[in-house]
Design an enzyme around this catalytic site. Structure first.
Site, PDB file in Angstrom:
ATOM      1  N   SER A 138      -5.400  -6.562  -2.562  1.00 46.98           N
ATOM      2  CA  SER A 138      -5.947  -5.206  -2.564  1.00 46.98           C
ATOM      3  C   SER A 138      -6.944  -5.066  -3.702  1.00 46.98           C
ATOM      4  O   SER A 138      -7.405  -6.073  -4.255  1.00 46.98           O
ATOM      5  CB  SER A 138      -4.807  -4.193  -2.698  1.00 46.98           C
ATOM      6  OG  SER A 138      -5.277  -2.887  -2.485  1.00 46.98           O
ATOM      7  N   ASN A 139      -7.305  -3.849  -4.062  1.00 47.30           N
ATOM      8  CA  ASN A 139      -8.213  -3.627  -5.191  1.00 47.30           C
ATOM      9  C   ASN A 139      -7.816  -2.348  -5.914  1.00 47.30           C
ATOM     10  O   ASN A 139      -6.887  -1.658  -5.497  1.00 47.30           O
ATOM     11  CB  ASN A 139      -9.670  -3.579  -4.703  1.00 47.30           C
ATOM     12  CG  ASN A 139      -9.877  -2.464  -3.703  1.00 47.30           C
ATOM     13  OD1 ASN A 139      -9.798  -1.288  -4.042  1.00 47.30           O
ATOM     14  ND2 ASN A 139     -10.122  -2.827  -2.444  1.00 47.30           N
ATOM     15  N   ARG A 140      -8.547  -2.012  -6.978  1.00 49.27           N
ATOM     16  CA  ARG A 140      -8.117  -0.919  -7.853  1.00 49.27           C
ATOM     17  C   ARG A 140      -8.674   0.444  -7.464  1.00 49.27           C
ATOM     18  O   ARG A 140      -8.615   1.381  -8.239  1.00 49.27           O
ATOM     19  CB  ARG A 140      -8.552  -1.210  -9.290  1.00 49.27           C
ATOM     20  CG  ARG A 140      -7.838  -2.365  -9.900  1.00 49.27           C
ATOM     21  CD  ARG A 140      -8.217  -2.498 -11.370  1.00 49.27           C
ATOM     22  NE  ARG A 140      -8.005  -3.826 -11.849  1.00 49.27           N
ATOM     23  CZ  ARG A 140      -6.814  -4.329 -12.139  1.00 49.27           C
ATOM     24  NH1 ARG A 140      -5.742  -3.603 -11.983  1.00 49.27           N
ATOM     25  NH2 ARG A 140      -6.707  -5.571 -12.563  1.00 49.27           N
ATOM     26  N   SER A 141      -9.235   0.572  -6.273  1.00 48.21           N
ATOM     27  CA  SER A 141      -9.784   1.879  -5.880  1.00 48.21           C
ATOM     28  C   SER A 141      -8.693   2.951  -5.954  1.00 48.21           C
ATOM     29  O   SER A 141      -7.572   2.748  -5.489  1.00 48.21           O
ATOM     30  CB  SER A 141     -10.336   1.794  -4.459  1.00 48.21           C
ATOM     31  OG  SER A 141     -10.544   3.084  -3.951  1.00 48.21           O
ATOM     32  N   ALA A 187     -12.727   1.541  -0.400  1.00 52.81           N
ATOM     33  CA  ALA A 187     -13.009   0.183  -0.862  1.00 52.81           C
ATOM     34  C   ALA A 187     -12.205  -0.756   0.044  1.00 52.81           C
ATOM     35  O   ALA A 187     -11.075  -1.127  -0.259  1.00 52.81           O
ATOM     36  CB  ALA A 187     -12.600   0.033  -2.319  1.00 52.81           C
TER      37      ALA A 187
END
Ligand code: C5P
Length: 406
Positions: free
Chosen positions: A216-219, A282
């Protein structure tokens, strides 16, 4: 206030109507009908005193929903806790609002379902007071109204006129149509995007690797959620398709929660047709080509090598969709040549506008609450000053409203 021939519409808006115990409660039945006529869904809470004036059965028949009366009833709690009841509304309307219930609200009392739901909600509240004119004029009631209004509670009425006991003065509950108009104004139904449908994506996606791990990502979803809220405030019927985030659901917005990019795309396509789509999510660019059925073991021959496959591009798909929204807006997070890359991205993805932002280390954009963006369109580039994400959302929503104006 217009009661003209084209009444405001409230499609999909969810109203929680709290009926407290006054003779004006009979008008609340008509109020339910008026809300439903305009497309709103109405859930009703009745206080014990209200049930002396109208029956839950009548309110249930008109609202097509069960009516909630009892904080302690196990059925109420198991089917729909008071917290959910309070939160699953775009607007809470208290009509009639008796002097007693207003006093409870001002004091923060929570001793029955109605007062508890009112204390538990962070949704906008509209009260329609109804009482004897001396009770309305009493300093205690005046002070309670001042407290409530200072907290942002909105009020419609009371009107002057004949009161139930044969007296006249200020204390008559506002008419159902006036209450509906006030509710519509709070819900932005008279705004420039009324009758428009908006679709917004927000947050990250999570792509599973095995039953317990994901990429995943930090959005944070802050920007996308703020955009959905701003579009709804201007009156758009807004669907927010969101990946896993901590942000609360914006008021007045239909939220569809998803996990993966594939689910996000499916939810977006299901939300079409729309007049405008804003892709702020994102989305993970890749997902695991195969998701392991069992947790990948540490001992299984050293670190695993993940084979990845490309995710669908939601922005590009919507931009070339058979049901393409009239206006498609994307974001471009860049760390260099911000404008140049955004221009290329606009053409490559086929969207109309790109909001380009610099996310180089130190800018604090990802997860932060402010943003410096450039609006890149076919006509050129507009540099916006550094703004809070909520203000970026406001500006964008206003620009969208101008663009979609008839
Ligand atoms: O290609 P890039 O990720 O830089 O593009 C960013 C824009 O494209 C954002 O608006 C984002 O929401 C959207 N996007 C998308 N689906 C993807 C990747 C990006 O909708 N798979």
């Amino acid at each position: 206030m217009s009661h003209g021939p084209s009444p405001v519409k409230l499609p999909g808006r969810r109203v929680l109507l709290v009926i407290s115990g006054g003779i004006a409660a009979y008008k609340s039945l008509d109020l339910i009908r008026r809300f439903r006529e305009r497309g709103a869904a109405v859930r009703v809470i009745m206080t014990a005193a209200a049930q002396q004036f109208v029956t839950p059965l009548a309110a249930a028949a008109l609202s097509h929903e069960r009516v909630y009366t009892d904080l302690w009833s196990l059925t109420d709690e198991s089917e729909m806790g008071h917290l959910r009841l309070a939160q699953e509304a775009d607007l809470v309307v208290v009509a009639p609002a008796t002097a007693d219930l207003l006093a409870k609200m001002a004091a923060g009392l929570a001793d029955d379902l109605a007062s508890t739901a009112l204390l538990a909600t962070d949704r906008p509240i509209l009260v329609a007071p109804a009482m004897n004119h001396r009770m309305w004029a009493h300093p205690a009631t005046r002070a309670n109204i001042d407290i409530l209004e200072a907290r942002g509670v909105r009020r419609i009425g009371p009107n002057a006129g004949e009161l139930a006991e044969g007296e006249s003065g200020w204390g008559r509950m506002a008419e159902p149509l006036e209450i509906v108009e006030a509710a519509a104004a709070i819900l932005g139904a008279g705004g420039p995007l009324a009758a428009r449908r908006a679709l917004v994506t927000s947050g990250p996606t999570q792509e599973p690797i095995d039953p317990v791990r994901y990429i995943s990502n930090r959005s944070s979803g802050k920007q996308g959620h703020a955009i959905a809220a701003a579009l709804a405030r201007l009156g758009a019927e807004t669907t927010l398709v969101s990946g896993p985030v901590q942000e609360p659901d914006p008021p007045g917005v239909r939220v569809v929660r998803v996990t993966t990019a594939a689910e996000m795309l499916a939810a977006c396509e299901a939300a079409l047709p729309a007049d405008v789509a804003v892709c702020a999510a994102a989305v993970a660019d890749w997902r695991a080509a195969e998701i392991a059925g069992e947790k990948i073991k540490k001992s299984a021959g050293g670190p695993p090598i993940l084979r990845m496959t490309e995710n669908p591009d939601i922005l590009a798909t919507l931009s070339r969709h058979a049901q393409r929204p009239r206006l498609v807006v994307g974001f471009a997070a860049e760390t260099e040549k911000v404008i140049e890359h955004a221009q290329e991205k606009r053409l490559k993805k086929g969207c109309d506008w790109i909001l380009a932002n610099d996310v180089s280390p130190g800018t604090g954009t990802f997860g932060g609450s402010s943003n410096t963006v450039h609006l890149v369109t076919a006509e050129g580039v507009e540099d916006w000053p550094p703004l809070a994400k909520t203000e970026v959302a406001e500006r964008l929503a206003r620009r969208i409203a101008e663009r979609l104006a008839p």
